[in-house]
Design an enzyme around this catalytic site. Structure first.
Site, PDB file in Angstrom:
ATOM      1  CD  GLU A   1      -1.882  -2.416   1.266  1.00 27.89           C
ATOM      2  OE1 GLU A   1      -0.743  -2.728   1.645  1.00 27.89           O
ATOM      3  OE2 GLU A   1      -2.795  -3.258   1.111  1.00 27.89           O
TER       4      GLU A   1
ATOM      5  CG  HIS B   1     -11.074  -6.535   7.593  1.00 31.84           C
ATOM      6  ND1 HIS B   1     -10.112  -7.061   8.412  1.00 31.84           N
ATOM      7  CD2 HIS B   1     -10.624  -6.735   6.324  1.00 31.84           C
ATOM      8  CE1 HIS B   1      -9.131  -7.570   7.677  1.00 31.84           C
ATOM      9  NE2 HIS B   1      -9.422  -7.371   6.400  1.00 31.84           N
TER      10      HIS B   1
END
Ligand SMILES: Cc1ncc(C[n+]2csc(CCOP(=O)(O)OP(=O)(O)O)c2C)c(N)n1
Ligand SMILES: [Mg+2]
Length: 670
Positions: free
Chosen positions: A405, A474
């Site tokens: 990322e 999440h």
């Protein structure tokens, strides 16, 4: 100017520059030496503020690395970047003014020694964060690749930076994609106070081998060795060869920073390296080729006079005006009017996930500078099928990345600085933690720190959403974290039509936009707007008119607020609902206007209560809206715990329309 005297080990002379070039290279090195020696004195004298890291002793590596570069080639640099910028072609005058924090400085006095940048000269920034420039170099290199140019990026970093994750992600990606980058490591033996042996278990060559990168080792104090090696490497990369890792062995004469007590090294070690002064090596070579000492003295005198004039001009230059603060944060965006489209009852509908795909498709078709990068966004079509079908149409501009990322965000930052319109995906908002530097310190700040010079039109698409037992890593609604950072625009749509119109506007916007979708809404249907539909960023919308209380909300909670308002209407309570659409910059006037009408305010969001966006809106209401308030400001949001896995707990943790309804009932009872 201080150069070593006495015997000089010039080293092997197999690599030769033509005498004219060597003279020109000597002049450039002398300019760096003189510049930095003056800066050292000026810093000690209190005329240059902040931190200063000098590269005296490393001039040959900077000049040699930039030797084959043209203006359109790019460098990224680090905290020890004066030499890199001067070697790439920045004039010493604006740079000195920048160090003096003057309005006439390269970056209007907003960057300073560690952050000099001039993207127009291919200088994508010195950088105060170790290794941060390396992923940015990847973005600049990708832009070159996508535009089918022959340019090259040289990313300067130190030996210490090789221990950073950012370096590893960027090296892996560049090697994988064969990007036109030179990873140029100035190995000066130390990272701050720590010798290289305490930092790395293997030699740098082994690091390069780990990524399949070609490795070249050069004597970083020998300008001819560095310049000739780089000339060959850069030529090969221009012709399509993959990235190369160059290690230039060198040494900094001054401390890590000016004022460093230098307890970690001996005087003997320093003087041994000073005997290999890059300027003296060049002088000896020039003398050996018949260049008169007087010619070199002449160059030294010219350089000294130029730097002296630069210092004097910087002293006389004006300080920056306070107005530069606000004007440098966001680039002015083209005005987008609020659309007057009204959905008809029998009109076409579509889902939020269709809205995302169609908006991406529309912008890819409209602008060849748009590219999309992220994990599985290309051939894979994205885990939520949001980019399905796009790869087949634009295989070059839909880039499946490794799970890196930081490198992906670097593609966005470097690509945006090169003028592209990157749209990168962060699969889950929770993954912000592994790439935050590129967002917090790079995307958000580089326009500001460069005095408005850096282009930063990029979009980071991501999603969140509690309610499906995804667990605490999440589910998070982290918008407050992002909204707190000046320079970012944070968008959270609540309907398919807004998703479409806001995403297209975000991609066109010249600023970094974090576009946060709610995955619980991907399947939600709503009216489909016309293809050219754009929704302005930074503008909230009153989505239901009311008179008794205002509920300000965002993303999926807007739908919960609307449901609550509907139930409350049946009980005779009239609720006005505001959909922020953009969290930051916050549309304060729309909130205050509504508050002036209803006199009661409740904020509902999915981020936890404490320090959430509700706190900011409450502060606005009690300060600017104080005289219009008839009741305390209330918030409906999850308690300050991570989101739970157990469905029964998550149901209690996550607010819904019933919680909003109960809160409004309390609010109107005050
Ligand atoms: C992410 C990050 N960690 C730590 C620092 C503090 N710091 C600044 S420079 C530096 C050492 C860097 O060493 P190296 O990469 O070898 O460059 P050199 O200073 O030797 O030129 C450190 C630890 C920082 N600026 N950024
Ligand atoms: Mg170092």
């Amino acid at each position: 100017m201080r150069v070593t005297t006495g015997p000089v080990a010039t080293g092997p002379t197999a690599a030769r520059l033509p005498t004219d070039s060597l003279l020109a290279a000597y002049r450039r090195m002398a300019l760096i030496r003189e510049f930095e020696e003056r800066v050292s004195g000026l810093y000690r004298g209190g005329e240059v503020p902040g931190f200063v890291h000098l590269s005296i002793g490393q001039e040959a590596s900077a000049v040699g690395a930039c030797w084959p570069l043209a203006v359109a080639d790019v460098i990224t640099s680090n905290h020890r970047g004066h030499g890199h910028c001067l070697a790439k072609g920045l004039a010493p005058e604006p740079m000195m003014a920048e160090l003096f924090a003057r309005a006439t400085g390269t970056n209007k006095g907003l960057g300073g020694s560690m952050h000099i940048a001039d993207p127009d000269l291919g200088i994508f920034g010195a950088n105060g964060i170790v290794a941060a420039g390396v992923p940015i170099a990847g973005g600049a290199a990708l832009a070159i690749r996508l535009r089918k140019q022959r340019n090259v990026v040289v990313s300067f970093f130190g030996d210490g930076a090789v221990a950073q994750g950012a370096f590893h992600e960027a090296a892996n990606l560049a090697a994988l994609w064969k990007l036109p980058v030179v990873f140029f490591c100035e190995n000066n033996g130390y990272a701050e106070f720590s010798p290289i042996a305490d930092q790395h278990p293997v030699p740098l060559a082994a690091r390069a081998a780990g990524y399949g990168l070609e490795f070249v080792s050069v004597d970083g104090n020998d300008i001819e060795a560095v310049a000739t090696a780089m000339t060959g490497i850069v030529a090969r990369i221009r012709d399509g060869a993959g990235p190369v890792f160059v290690e230039a062995a060198t040494y900094r004469w001054h401390g890590h920073y000016e004022g460093d007590p230098e307890k970690y090294r001996t005087k003997d070690e320093l003087s041994q390296w000073q005997e290999r002064d890059p300027l003296v090596i060049a002088r000896a070579r020039l003398a050996g080729r018949g260049v008169e000492a007087a010619a070199l003295r002449q160059i030294d005198a010219e350089v000294a006079a130029r730097i002296e004039a630069a210092v004097e001009a910087a002293r006389q230059a004006p300080q920056p005006d306070i107005a530069v603060l606000r004007s440098s944060v966001y680039a002015p965006a083209p005005v987008i009017a609020e659309p007057d489209w009204q959905p008809s009852a029998d009109g076409e509908t579509f889902r939020t996930m269709d809205a995302v795909r169609l908006a991406l498709e529309g912008e890819l078709a409209a602008d060849p500078d748009v590219f999309i990068a992220g994990v599985d966004v290309g051939k894979g079509g994205n885990v939520f099928a949001l980019t399905r079908g796009l790869y087949a149409r634009w295989p070059e501009r839909l880039l499946d990345t490794p799970i890196s990322e930081t490198a992906v965000m670097g593609l966005a930052v470097g690509g945006a600085m090169a003028g592209m319109k990157p749209v990168v995906e962060l699969m889950y908002l929770d993954f912000l933690g592994v790439c935050f530097d590129q967002i917090l310190n790079q995307a958000a700040k580089l326009r500001f720190m460069t005095g408005g010079k850096a282009r930063m039109g990029l979009t980071i698409r991501t999603q969140f959403g509690g309610g499906r037992s995804s667990g605490a890593q999440h589910s998070q609604s982290l918008e407050a974290l992002l909204a707190h950072i000046p320079g970012l625009t944070v968008v959270m749509p609540s309907t398919p039509a807004d998703t479409y119109g806001l995403l297209r506007a975000a991609i066109r916007d010249p600023n970094p936009v974090i576009f946060i979708e709610n995955r619980q809404q991907y399947g939600a249907k709503g009216p489909k707007p016309p293809a050219d539909y754009l929704v302005p960023l930074g503008k909230a919308k009153v989505v239901r008119q009311g008179t008794d209380a205002t509920v300000v909300s965002v993303s999926r909670m807007v739908q919960e607020a609307l449901a609550a308002a509907e139930s409350l209407a049946a009980k005779g309570i009239s609720v006005e609902v505001i959909d922020l659409r953009t969290v930051a910059p916050l549309d304060r006037p729309t909130i205050l206007e509504s508050l002036a009408k209803t006199n009661r305010l409740l904020i509902a969001h999915e981020g936890v209560t404490d320090f959430g966006i509700g706190a900011e809106i409450a502060a606005l209401a009690v300060y600017e809206g104080f005289w219009t308030l008839d009741a305390p400001v209330m918030r409906v949001a999850p308690p300050p715990t991570p989101s739970p896995y157990a469905p029964n707990l998550e149901k209690q943790w996550l607010p819904d329309s019933h919680d909003i309804q109960r809160a409004v009932e309390r609010l109107v009872a005050f």
